[in-house]
Motif scaffolding. Structure first.
Motif, PDB file in Angstrom:
ATOM      1  N   TYR A 176      17.065  -5.875  59.876  1.00  0.00           N
ATOM      2  CA  TYR A 176      17.716  -5.118  58.816  1.00  0.00           C
ATOM      3  C   TYR A 176      16.931  -3.832  58.571  1.00  0.00           C
ATOM      4  O   TYR A 176      15.831  -3.654  59.093  1.00  0.00           O
ATOM      5  CB  TYR A 176      17.836  -5.930  57.522  1.00  0.00           C
ATOM      6  CG  TYR A 176      16.518  -6.408  56.957  1.00  0.00           C
ATOM      7  CD1 TYR A 176      15.745  -5.579  56.151  1.00  0.00           C
ATOM      8  CD2 TYR A 176      16.057  -7.690  57.215  1.00  0.00           C
ATOM      9  CE1 TYR A 176      14.540  -6.016  55.626  1.00  0.00           C
ATOM     10  CE2 TYR A 176      14.854  -8.135  56.694  1.00  0.00           C
ATOM     11  CZ  TYR A 176      14.101  -7.291  55.903  1.00  0.00           C
ATOM     12  OH  TYR A 176      12.903  -7.720  55.390  1.00  0.00           O
ATOM     13  N   CYS A 177      17.493  -2.949  57.771  1.00  0.00           N
ATOM     14  CA  CYS A 177      16.876  -1.642  57.508  1.00  0.00           C
ATOM     15  C   CYS A 177      16.149  -1.623  56.172  1.00  0.00           C
ATOM     16  O   CYS A 177      16.669  -2.152  55.179  1.00  0.00           O
ATOM     17  CB  CYS A 177      17.948  -0.555  57.492  1.00  0.00           C
ATOM     18  SG  CYS A 177      18.325   0.137  59.098  1.00  0.00           S
ATOM     19  N   ILE A 178      14.986  -0.995  56.158  1.00  0.00           N
ATOM     20  CA  ILE A 178      14.321  -0.645  54.908  1.00  0.00           C
ATOM     21  C   ILE A 178      13.750   0.757  55.069  1.00  0.00           C
ATOM     22  O   ILE A 178      13.516   1.229  56.188  1.00  0.00           O
ATOM     23  CB  ILE A 178      13.207  -1.646  54.513  1.00  0.00           C
ATOM     24  CG1 ILE A 178      12.162  -1.794  55.624  1.00  0.00           C
ATOM     25  CG2 ILE A 178      13.778  -2.977  54.110  1.00  0.00           C
ATOM     26  CD1 ILE A 178      10.959  -2.619  55.210  1.00  0.00           C
ATOM     27  N   ASN A 179      13.512   1.430  53.951  1.00  0.00           N
ATOM     28  CA  ASN A 179      13.065   2.824  53.984  1.00  0.00           C
ATOM     29  C   ASN A 179      11.746   3.007  54.725  1.00  0.00           C
ATOM     30  O   ASN A 179      11.535   4.033  55.372  1.00  0.00           O
ATOM     31  CB  ASN A 179      12.916   3.360  52.554  1.00  0.00           C
ATOM     32  CG  ASN A 179      14.246   3.516  51.854  1.00  0.00           C
ATOM     33  OD1 ASN A 179      15.294   3.461  52.496  1.00  0.00           O
ATOM     34  ND2 ASN A 179      14.223   3.683  50.556  1.00  0.00           N
ATOM     35  N   TYR A 180      10.874   2.025  54.636  1.00  0.00           N
ATOM     36  CA  TYR A 180       9.551   2.143  55.252  1.00  0.00           C
ATOM     37  C   TYR A 180       9.661   2.432  56.747  1.00  0.00           C
ATOM     38  O   TYR A 180       8.988   3.319  57.276  1.00  0.00           O
ATOM     39  CB  TYR A 180       8.753   0.857  55.018  1.00  0.00           C
ATOM     40  CG  TYR A 180       7.438   0.803  55.778  1.00  0.00           C
ATOM     41  CD1 TYR A 180       6.320   1.471  55.297  1.00  0.00           C
ATOM     42  CD2 TYR A 180       7.333   0.090  56.973  1.00  0.00           C
ATOM     43  CE1 TYR A 180       5.113   1.429  56.000  1.00  0.00           C
ATOM     44  CE2 TYR A 180       6.146   0.048  57.668  1.00  0.00           C
ATOM     45  CZ  TYR A 180       5.040   0.714  57.183  1.00  0.00           C
ATOM     46  OH  TYR A 180       3.856   0.684  57.884  1.00  0.00           O
ATOM     47  N   PHE A 181      10.534   1.693  57.449  1.00  0.00           N
ATOM     48  CA  PHE A 181      10.645   1.860  58.891  1.00  0.00           C
ATOM     49  C   PHE A 181      11.388   3.144  59.256  1.00  0.00           C
ATOM     50  O   PHE A 181      11.125   3.725  60.314  1.00  0.00           O
ATOM     51  CB  PHE A 181      11.319   0.643  59.518  1.00  0.00           C
ATOM     52  CG  PHE A 181      10.429  -0.565  59.553  1.00  0.00           C
ATOM     53  CD1 PHE A 181       9.340  -0.623  60.402  1.00  0.00           C
ATOM     54  CD2 PHE A 181      10.663  -1.636  58.710  1.00  0.00           C
ATOM     55  CE1 PHE A 181       8.515  -1.722  60.426  1.00  0.00           C
ATOM     56  CE2 PHE A 181       9.836  -2.741  58.727  1.00  0.00           C
ATOM     57  CZ  PHE A 181       8.749  -2.790  59.587  1.00  0.00           C
ATOM     58  N   VAL A 182      12.299   3.596  58.399  1.00  0.00           N
ATOM     59  CA  VAL A 182      12.949   4.889  58.640  1.00  0.00           C
ATOM     60  C   VAL A 182      11.924   6.008  58.482  1.00  0.00           C
ATOM     61  O   VAL A 182      11.897   6.953  59.284  1.00  0.00           O
ATOM     62  CB  VAL A 182      14.141   5.089  57.673  1.00  0.00           C
ATOM     63  CG1 VAL A 182      14.785   6.453  57.900  1.00  0.00           C
ATOM     64  CG2 VAL A 182      15.171   3.991  57.857  1.00  0.00           C
ATOM     65  N   ASN A 183      11.071   5.907  57.461  1.00  0.00           N
ATOM     66  CA  ASN A 183      10.024   6.909  57.263  1.00  0.00           C
ATOM     67  C   ASN A 183       9.049   6.950  58.440  1.00  0.00           C
ATOM     68  O   ASN A 183       8.526   8.007  58.784  1.00  0.00           O
ATOM     69  CB  ASN A 183       9.261   6.632  55.965  1.00  0.00           C
ATOM     70  CG  ASN A 183      10.052   6.999  54.731  1.00  0.00           C
ATOM     71  OD1 ASN A 183      10.851   7.940  54.753  1.00  0.00           O
ATOM     72  ND2 ASN A 183       9.859   6.269  53.645  1.00  0.00           N
ATOM     73  N   ARG A 184       8.803   5.792  59.059  1.00  0.00           N
ATOM     74  CA  ARG A 184       7.911   5.758  60.217  1.00  0.00           C
ATOM     75  C   ARG A 184       8.496   6.492  61.415  1.00  0.00           C
ATOM     76  O   ARG A 184       7.757   6.916  62.305  1.00  0.00           O
ATOM     77  CB  ARG A 184       7.603   4.311  60.603  1.00  0.00           C
ATOM     78  CG  ARG A 184       6.547   3.659  59.715  1.00  0.00           C
ATOM     79  CD  ARG A 184       6.232   2.242  60.142  1.00  0.00           C
ATOM     80  NE  ARG A 184       5.795   2.166  61.533  1.00  0.00           N
ATOM     81  CZ  ARG A 184       5.437   1.033  62.134  1.00  0.00           C
ATOM     82  NH1 ARG A 184       5.493  -0.107  61.454  1.00  0.00           N
ATOM     83  NH2 ARG A 184       5.054   1.016  63.392  1.00  0.00           N
ATOM     84  N   LEU A 185       9.812   6.625  61.443  1.00  0.00           N
ATOM     85  CA  LEU A 185      10.475   7.332  62.536  1.00  0.00           C
ATOM     86  C   LEU A 185      10.547   8.840  62.285  1.00  0.00           C
ATOM     87  O   LEU A 185      11.025   9.583  63.143  1.00  0.00           O
ATOM     88  CB  LEU A 185      11.895   6.789  62.741  1.00  0.00           C
ATOM     89  CG  LEU A 185      12.010   5.322  63.190  1.00  0.00           C
ATOM     90  CD1 LEU A 185      13.475   4.901  63.221  1.00  0.00           C
ATOM     91  CD2 LEU A 185      11.371   5.127  64.561  1.00  0.00           C
ATOM     92  N   ALA A 186      10.105   9.266  61.101  1.00  0.00           N
ATOM     93  CA  ALA A 186      10.174  10.691  60.771  1.00  0.00           C
ATOM     94  C   ALA A 186       9.274  11.501  61.696  1.00  0.00           C
ATOM     95  O   ALA A 186       8.196  11.058  62.094  1.00  0.00           O
ATOM     96  CB  ALA A 186       9.770  10.910  59.321  1.00  0.00           C
TER      97      ALA A 186
END
Length: 307
Positions: A176-186
């Motif tokens: 599932y998605c959480i903001n932490y992992f999206v931020n790591r892809l920044a």
């Protein structure tokens, strides 16, 4: 290069790797779990809403806790069930942010509601003469509104900060998605993506200390009075169980975020990442339903009448 990274619109959930051979079993277990969550929480919600004698602060907070359990799991289980039946495990960028928002805000609302329940028990046992003047209907409405609006506002800020970042990858190592992992892809770390979560964590650490403060005073009162001791065992013990379950679930999740799959199997890692979405939504209504005498009696009376 910047043009290339800006067109990423889909994420791949790599947490599903290795689950293909067990899809049917996992789907059946997940569907059963989701069904139990709805049954247990709806039983408490309907019981409290339908019986006017349960329209008291403690039960109103409990009702909202169960509603929040359904809200948070709705952001996870339908997508999980769909992915288990699919050969591709992807989620849109907007869908990822929405899922992260729902799940983050649900966990934060859980903490806020448990903090309010601790405050309610503190006033009831430590200041019983002022309870009715403190916990008025108007104040309960304000507190319940705060319990929902503060998490939504804080997590909305975090989600907006996450959405403004350019991403340079499309693989999220979870189911599932959480903001932490999206931020790591920044591509680059922004002040907002670091500062906003830090501010949110500070708020909820303060909530945690308010719960600890409430229970320090509750335990003092229980030592002095045997009557308060019995009330503590009846109404505060379920709250402590639910709080402990939530904190342990969050601990497992944070440990998985911090250490990943180092030294543990992929399946154990997946389980650690969903403990917060499985255990509290099931155990919260069961613990309160079994321990709180009034709710247990009302549920029992309902089934006896039906029989």
């Amino acid at each position: 290069m910047m043009d290339n990274v800006s067109v990423i619109s889909m994420f791949t959930l790599t947490g599903f790797n290795g689950t293909a051979n067990h899809r049917v079993t996992l789907f059946a277990l997940t569907l059963l779990c989701y069904g139990v969550i709805w049954l247990a929480n709806m039983t408490i919600i309907v019981t409290i809403c339908m019986d006017k004698s349960l329209h008291e602060p403690m039960y109103i907070f409990l009702c909202n806790l169960c509603i929040n359990g359904l809200y948070g799991t709705t952001g996870f289980y339908p997508k999980l069930l769909s992915d288990l039946l699919s050969s591709t495990h992807v989620i849109s960028y907007s869908g990822c942010l929405l899922q992260g928002f729902v799940m983050h805000s649900s966990v934060c609302a859980d903490v806020t509601l448990l903090a309010l329940m601790a405050f309610d028990r503190y006033v009831a046992l430590c200041q019983p003469l002022t309870y009715n003047s403190v916990m008025t209907k108007g104040r309960i409405c304000v507190l319940v509104s705060i319990a929902w609006l503060v998490p939504i506002y804080l997590i909305l800020q975090s989600t907006i900060a996450t959405s403004l970042a350019r991403v340079c990858g499309s693989h999220i190592p979870r189911i599932y998605c959480i903001n932490y992992f999206v931020n790591r892809l920044a591509c680059t770390a922004s002040l907002a993506s670091v500062g906003v979560p830090a501010f949110n964590y500070t708020i909820y650490v303060l909530y945690f200390f308010s719960i600890v403060w409430s229970y320090i005073h509750l335990i003092k009162e229980c030592i002095i009075s045997s009557e308060n001791r019995s009330k503590f065992m009846q109404t505060c013990l379920p709250h402590l169980f639910c709080l402990t379950i939530l904190l342990l679930s969050m601990f497992f999740d944070l440990m998985y975020i911090r250490f990943g799959n180092n030294g543990i199997s992929h399946h154990v890692g997946n389980f650690m990442s969903i403990v917060c979405l499985v255990i509290p939504p099931i155990f919260n209504p069961l613990i309160y339903g079994l321990k709180l005498t009034q709710i247990r009696k009302k549920i029992t009376q309902f089934f006896i009448r039906k029989k």
